[in-house]
Design a protein around this motif. Structure first.
Motif, PDB file in Angstrom:
ATOM      1  N   HIS A   3     -57.616 -35.749 -12.478  1.00 28.25           N
ATOM      2  CA  HIS A   3     -56.276 -36.265 -12.339  1.00 28.25           C
ATOM      3  C   HIS A   3     -55.315 -34.970 -12.253  1.00 28.25           C
ATOM      4  N   THR A   4     -55.318 -34.567 -11.529  1.00 27.42           N
ATOM      5  CA  THR A   4     -54.824 -33.182 -11.519  1.00 27.42           C
ATOM      6  C   THR A   4     -53.117 -33.381 -11.118  1.00 27.42           C
ATOM      7  N   VAL A   5     -52.659 -32.073 -10.744  1.00 24.47           N
ATOM      8  CA  VAL A   5     -50.804 -32.111 -10.605  1.00 24.47           C
ATOM      9  C   VAL A   5     -50.700 -32.138  -9.528  1.00 24.47           C
ATOM     10  N   HIS A   6     -52.324 -32.241  -8.549  1.00 23.06           N
ATOM     11  CA  HIS A   6     -52.196 -31.912  -6.936  1.00 23.06           C
ATOM     12  C   HIS A   6     -52.815 -33.188  -6.797  1.00 23.06           C
ATOM     13  N   GLY A   7     -53.386 -34.588  -7.478  1.00 20.13           N
ATOM     14  CA  GLY A   7     -53.901 -35.449  -7.034  1.00 20.13           C
ATOM     15  C   GLY A   7     -54.961 -35.738  -8.046  1.00 20.13           C
ATOM     16  N   ILE A   8     -56.109 -36.841  -7.323  1.00 20.09           N
ATOM     17  CA  ILE A   8     -57.319 -36.892  -7.477  1.00 20.09           C
ATOM     18  C   ILE A   8     -58.642 -35.583  -7.423  1.00 20.09           C
ATOM     19  N   TRP A   9     -58.729 -34.929  -8.074  1.00 25.76           N
ATOM     20  CA  TRP A   9     -59.558 -33.875  -7.878  1.00 25.76           C
ATOM     21  C   TRP A   9     -61.383 -34.361  -7.729  1.00 25.76           C
ATOM     22  N   TYR A  10     -62.436 -34.779  -7.728  1.00 28.28           N
ATOM     23  CA  TYR A  10     -63.673 -35.100  -8.092  1.00 28.28           C
ATOM     24  C   TYR A  10     -64.882 -34.078  -8.146  1.00 28.28           C
ATOM     25  N   TYR A  11     -65.791 -34.040  -9.129  1.00 27.00           N
ATOM     26  CA  TYR A  11     -66.664 -33.211  -9.829  1.00 27.00           C
ATOM     27  C   TYR A  11     -68.288 -34.191  -9.787  1.00 27.00           C
ATOM     28  N   PHE A  12     -69.148 -33.466  -9.250  1.00 24.85           N
ATOM     29  CA  PHE A  12     -70.489 -34.391  -8.934  1.00 24.85           C
ATOM     30  C   PHE A  12     -70.927 -33.477  -9.492  1.00 24.85           C
ATOM     31  N   THR A  13     -72.303 -33.790  -9.614  1.00 25.73           N
ATOM     32  CA  THR A  13     -74.129 -33.401  -8.919  1.00 25.73           C
ATOM     33  C   THR A  13     -74.493 -34.381  -8.109  1.00 25.73           C
ATOM     34  N   VAL A  14     -76.157 -33.308  -7.473  1.00 22.68           N
ATOM     35  CA  VAL A  14     -76.810 -34.839  -6.537  1.00 22.68           C
ATOM     36  C   VAL A  14     -78.493 -34.469  -7.237  1.00 22.68           C
ATOM     37  N   CYS A  15     -78.490 -35.489  -6.903  1.00 23.80           N
ATOM     38  CA  CYS A  15     -80.054 -34.866  -7.571  1.00 23.80           C
ATOM     39  C   CYS A  15     -80.693 -34.244  -5.836  1.00 23.80           C
ATOM     40  N   GLU A  16     -81.105 -33.387  -5.383  1.00 28.85           N
ATOM     41  CA  GLU A  16     -81.039 -32.705  -4.450  1.00 28.85           C
ATOM     42  C   GLU A  16     -82.416 -32.992  -4.292  1.00 28.85           C
ATOM     43  N   GLU A  17     -83.200 -32.724  -3.163  1.00 31.64           N
ATOM     44  CA  GLU A  17     -84.704 -33.401  -1.726  1.00 31.64           C
ATOM     45  C   GLU A  17     -85.465 -32.588  -2.710  1.00 31.64           C
ATOM     46  N   GLN A  18     -84.941 -31.482  -2.845  1.00 36.52           N
ATOM     47  CA  GLN A  18     -86.190 -30.030  -3.242  1.00 36.52           C
ATOM     48  C   GLN A  18     -86.332 -30.385  -5.177  1.00 36.52           C
ATOM     49  N   MET A  19     -85.817 -30.581  -5.801  1.00 38.31           N
ATOM     50  CA  MET A  19     -85.647 -30.766  -6.944  1.00 38.31           C
ATOM     51  C   MET A  19     -87.309 -31.083  -7.652  1.00 38.31           C
ATOM     52  N   ASP A  20     -87.140 -30.691  -7.942  1.00 44.14           N
ATOM     53  CA  ASP A  20     -89.196 -30.693  -8.978  1.00 44.14           C
ATOM     54  C   ASP A  20     -88.678 -30.607 -10.509  1.00 44.14           C
TER      55      ASP A  20
END
Length: 198
Positions: A75-92
């Motif tokens: 919850h920033t002074v500019h509203g909500i910012w999201y940060y996230f991690t994605v499991c990419e298809e190429q990850m092995d």
């Protein structure tokens, strides 16, 4: 079995600089896990380097597809910012070692998703005054400096990275980033040692 090295630390502790250095070390053969965010791009950042910059709608599509490993809302002074991690298809993880920048919250969720035995924390520390000077200098370079948001991040760090929380998450090994060259070499040796136990 490969490992995921997660760089963590308070804002302006030098994580981005250390991350770029480690990615440039060919003998480490680290593959990057680029985090995602809905916040605006800062001056000097590039799409796909520091972050993948996406809209909230794009984030929801990834979430519906079951690809989001962990997600945090700020919850920033500019509203909500999201940060996230994605499991990419190429990850092995059977074929390589990865590196990412995270928070204690993302660390916890990634440990749950991938298994703690595959996760290695790399916690960066810097004295408070040095961090404040770095944060101020970085913000000053932005086209529209946002000192209120900078102060919010610095205050949040005190809570998010408290000694109690670090102990609870098992973050014992720390690297002091007072002298960058020395810190980089210590981290590189630590990563090589961890890789030997694959």
């Amino acid at each position: 079995m490969g490992k995921i090295f997660c760089l963590m630390g308070k804002s302006s502790s030098g994580k981005d600089t250390i991350y770029k250095y480690l990615m440039g070390e060919d003998d480490l053969h680290l593959k990057r896990i680029v985090p995602y965010t809905t916040r605006p791009v800062r001056q000097g950042e590039e799409e796909g380097v520091e972050y993948h910059f996406v809209t909230e709608e794009q984030m929801r599509i990834l979430e519906q597809a079951g690809k989001i490993v962990e997600r945090r809302a700020y919850h920033t002074v500019h509203g909500i910012w999201y940060y996230f991690t994605v499991c990419e298809e190429q990850m092995d993880l059977e074929k390589g070692n990865y590196i990412t920048i995270g928070t204690l919250e993302s660390w916890r969720d990634m440990c749950s998703y991938f298994g703690r035995e595959k996760m290695v924390s790399v916690y960066i520390e810097v004295g408070n005054m040095a961090r404040i000077r770095r944060a101020f200098a970085r913000e000053k370079e932005q086209p529209q400096p946002d000192y209120m948001e900078m102060r919010r991040r610095l205050r949040a760090d005190r809570r998010d990275f408290s000694e109690q929380t670090l102990r609870k998450e098992g973050i014992c090994r720390r690297f002091r980033n007072e002298e960058l060259g020395k810190c980089l070499q210590e981290i590189k040796l630590f990563i090589k040692e961890e890789m030997r136990y694959n």
